[in-house]
Every structure is written in structure tokens, then in C-alpha cells.
Design an enzyme around this catalytic site. Structure first.
Site, PDB file in Angstrom:
ATOM      1  N   HIS A  25       0.840  -1.197   0.000  1.00 42.42           N
ATOM      2  CA  HIS A  25       0.000   0.000   0.000  1.00 42.42           C
ATOM      3  C   HIS A  25       0.876   1.249   0.000  1.00 42.42           C
ATOM      4  O   HIS A  25       1.410   1.657   1.036  1.00 42.42           O
ATOM      5  CB  HIS A  25      -0.953  -0.028   1.194  1.00 42.42           C
ATOM      6  CG  HIS A  25      -1.980  -1.106   1.070  1.00 42.42           C
ATOM      7  ND1 HIS A  25      -1.762  -2.388   1.523  1.00 42.42           N
ATOM      8  CD2 HIS A  25      -3.217  -1.113   0.511  1.00 42.42           C
ATOM      9  CE1 HIS A  25      -2.833  -3.129   1.266  1.00 42.42           C
ATOM     10  NE2 HIS A  25      -3.729  -2.371   0.649  1.00 42.42           N
ATOM     11  N   HIS A  32      -4.539  -5.904  -6.308  1.00 39.87           N
ATOM     12  CA  HIS A  32      -4.479  -7.073  -5.437  1.00 39.87           C
ATOM     13  C   HIS A  32      -5.874  -7.475  -4.971  1.00 39.87           C
ATOM     14  O   HIS A  32      -6.836  -6.736  -5.134  1.00 39.87           O
ATOM     15  CB  HIS A  32      -3.543  -6.831  -4.242  1.00 39.87           C
ATOM     16  CG  HIS A  32      -3.955  -5.688  -3.381  1.00 39.87           C
ATOM     17  ND1 HIS A  32      -3.624  -4.377  -3.655  1.00 39.87           N
ATOM     18  CD2 HIS A  32      -4.669  -5.654  -2.229  1.00 39.87           C
ATOM     19  CE1 HIS A  32      -4.120  -3.582  -2.718  1.00 39.87           C
ATOM     20  NE2 HIS A  32      -4.762  -4.336  -1.842  1.00 39.87           N
ATOM     21  N   CYS A  67     -12.768  -5.290   6.624  1.00 46.06           N
ATOM     22  CA  CYS A  67     -12.150  -5.471   5.311  1.00 46.06           C
ATOM     23  C   CYS A  67     -10.803  -6.146   5.519  1.00 46.06           C
ATOM     24  O   CYS A  67     -10.251  -6.114   6.610  1.00 46.06           O
ATOM     25  CB  CYS A  67     -11.926  -4.126   4.619  1.00 46.06           C
ATOM     26  SG  CYS A  67     -13.443  -3.226   4.295  1.00 46.06           S
ATOM     27  N   HIS A  69      -7.567  -8.881   3.419  1.00 47.93           N
ATOM     28  CA  HIS A  69      -6.951  -9.519   2.262  1.00 47.93           C
ATOM     29  C   HIS A  69      -6.826 -11.021   2.492  1.00 47.93           C
ATOM     30  O   HIS A  69      -6.192 -11.429   3.468  1.00 47.93           O
ATOM     31  CB  HIS A  69      -5.560  -8.934   2.031  1.00 47.93           C
ATOM     32  CG  HIS A  69      -5.554  -7.456   1.886  1.00 47.93           C
ATOM     33  ND1 HIS A  69      -5.406  -6.609   2.968  1.00 47.93           N
ATOM     34  CD2 HIS A  69      -5.692  -6.669   0.792  1.00 47.93           C
ATOM     35  CE1 HIS A  69      -5.451  -5.361   2.537  1.00 47.93           C
ATOM     36  NE2 HIS A  69      -5.624  -5.371   1.225  1.00 47.93           N
ATOM     37  N   GLU A 114      -5.495   2.587  -2.737  1.00 49.34           N
ATOM     38  CA  GLU A 114      -6.097   1.257  -2.681  1.00 49.34           C
ATOM     39  C   GLU A 114      -6.431   0.887  -4.117  1.00 49.34           C
ATOM     40  O   GLU A 114      -6.967   1.712  -4.867  1.00 49.34           O
ATOM     41  CB  GLU A 114      -7.363   1.239  -1.827  1.00 49.34           C
ATOM     42  CG  GLU A 114      -7.116   1.201  -0.339  1.00 49.34           C
ATOM     43  CD  GLU A 114      -6.570  -0.129   0.172  1.00 49.34           C
ATOM     44  OE1 GLU A 114      -6.215  -1.007  -0.639  1.00 49.34           O
ATOM     45  OE2 GLU A 114      -6.497  -0.294   1.394  1.00 49.34           O
ATOM     46  N   GLU A 116      -7.992  -2.528  -5.651  1.00 49.41           N
ATOM     47  CA  GLU A 116      -8.413  -3.855  -5.224  1.00 49.41           C
ATOM     48  C   GLU A 116      -9.530  -4.452  -6.071  1.00 49.41           C
ATOM     49  O   GLU A 116     -10.450  -3.745  -6.491  1.00 49.41           O
ATOM     50  CB  GLU A 116      -8.912  -3.797  -3.771  1.00 49.41           C
ATOM     51  CG  GLU A 116      -7.851  -3.366  -2.792  1.00 49.41           C
ATOM     52  CD  GLU A 116      -8.322  -3.299  -1.358  1.00 49.41           C
ATOM     53  OE1 GLU A 116      -7.473  -3.468  -0.467  1.00 49.41           O
ATOM     54  OE2 GLU A 116      -9.532  -3.087  -1.114  1.00 49.41           O
TER      55      GLU A 116
END
Length: 181
Positions: A25, A32, A67, A69, A114, A116
Site C-alpha cells: 500500500h 491485489h 475489510c 486480504h 487502494e 483492489e
């Protein structure tokens, strides 16, 4: 918790490697995999959380419940359960996709990006919250319609991904239906 990584994605959204989460980040964050989860209680109220000031991206901003990953070899559902336990100290059930093909790119006021592919889920809390203050500095259980009105009136007070997710009419309807069951 062990060091987290992000799963990097290529132009076809296929995994192409990993990178340590904090290093990923930056001002030029690579695409990602992530997830976003809207958590409801037994009364149908939505958990809105305020990100810790120690967060690299969007510190102190209000957002949806959790949130994160998925790690390499971990399903999105497994990652959501893991992060709900880690960030909120809560067990969940009825994990349901509400916006499976959401993706976005946004830049915070400090220039952190970000970028994503971020499927969105709803889930139901089945235990009392035990919030991790390193992740969440404040939280509120609220009626979904009230949160939606706040997003419309003051979108700058919330994470851009939360605003974008709720602004999608089909996703919003699915979230509303979820909280009413």
C-alpha cells in the site's frame, strides 16, 4: 498474528504473486485481492466501524464492518472469518455474497492508493464484539437506512469503498434484504 501479505493480480484478475501488506500500500499500489464485509446483528442493525489512526490508508475514517486480504491458499470466506475474529473478536454465520465483482481504485488524502478486486459479503454476528483497538477506534450498530442516508449526506466521512459499494443499487438492495431477514 503473522505478517500478512496481499495476493497480487494480473490484468485478468488472476493471482500473479504476493507482496507484504504494508509494503504493497503505497502511492502506486499494485492491483491485489481483498474483501469487504458488512456485518449485521440479530436485530438487523449494521456494524459501522471507525478505522484506527494507526492504519496506513484512510486512518480515522468510518467504514463498513471489516475489510482485509485473503492470504495465499486461503478462500475469501476463510479470510473474512479470520479478520472478523482478529479485528472484532466476533464469530459470524450466514456469510453471503452481495457484490461479488466489486473492484475499485482510490487515493486517500495522504496519497496512499487502494487498488483492489474486492468481493463484498454480508454476515451475521453470533457473539459479543471484543474490538481490537489497533484496528478499530470506534464502532456503532445502526439501522441500514440511517447509514445509507449518512452516506448520501456526508460521503467524505466514510471510506470510498463503503460509499461505492452502497451506491450500487443491486448491492444496496441485497444488503437491505439481508438485514431484514
Amino acid at each position: 498474528m503473522t505478517e500478512e501479505h496481499v495476493v497480487l493480480l494480473d490484468e485478468q484478475d488472476k493471482p500473479s504473486g504476493t507482496l507484504e501488506k504494508y509494503a504493497a500500500h503505497t502511492l502506486n499500489t499494485p492491483l491485489h485481492l481483498a474483501f469487504s464485509c458488512w456485518l449485521f446483528n440479530e436485530d438487523g442493525q449494521l456494524l459501522v466501524t471507525r478505522r484506527s489512526l494507526s492504519k496506513k490508508a484512510w486512518p480515522g475514517v468510518w467504514t463498513n464492518s471489516v475489510c482485509g486480504h485473503p492470504q495465499q491458499g486461503e478462500t475469501t470466506e476463510e479470510a473474512i472469518i479470520r479478520r472478523c475474529r482478529f479485528e472484532l473478536g466476533v464469530e459470524i454465520t450466514d456469510l453471503t455474497p452481495v457484490y461479488p465483482h466489486f473492484s475499485y481504485r482510490a487515493t486517500d488524502p495522504n496519497g496512499i492508493v487502494e487498488n483492489e478486486v474486492c468481493p463484498v459479503f454480508a454476515a451475521r454476528a453470533t457473539s459479543v464484539l471484543q474490538v481490537n483497538s489497533e484496528e478499530v477506534m470506534d464502532y456503532q450498530w445502526s439501522e441500514f437506512k440511517s447509514v445509507w442516508q449518512s452516506l448520501l449526506a456526508t460521503p467524505w466521512a466514510f471510506s470510498p469503498w463503503m460509499v461505492m459499494q452502497a451506491s450500487d443499487e443491486q448491492a444496496r438492495k441485497r444488503l437491505l434484504n439481508y438485514c431484514q431477514r
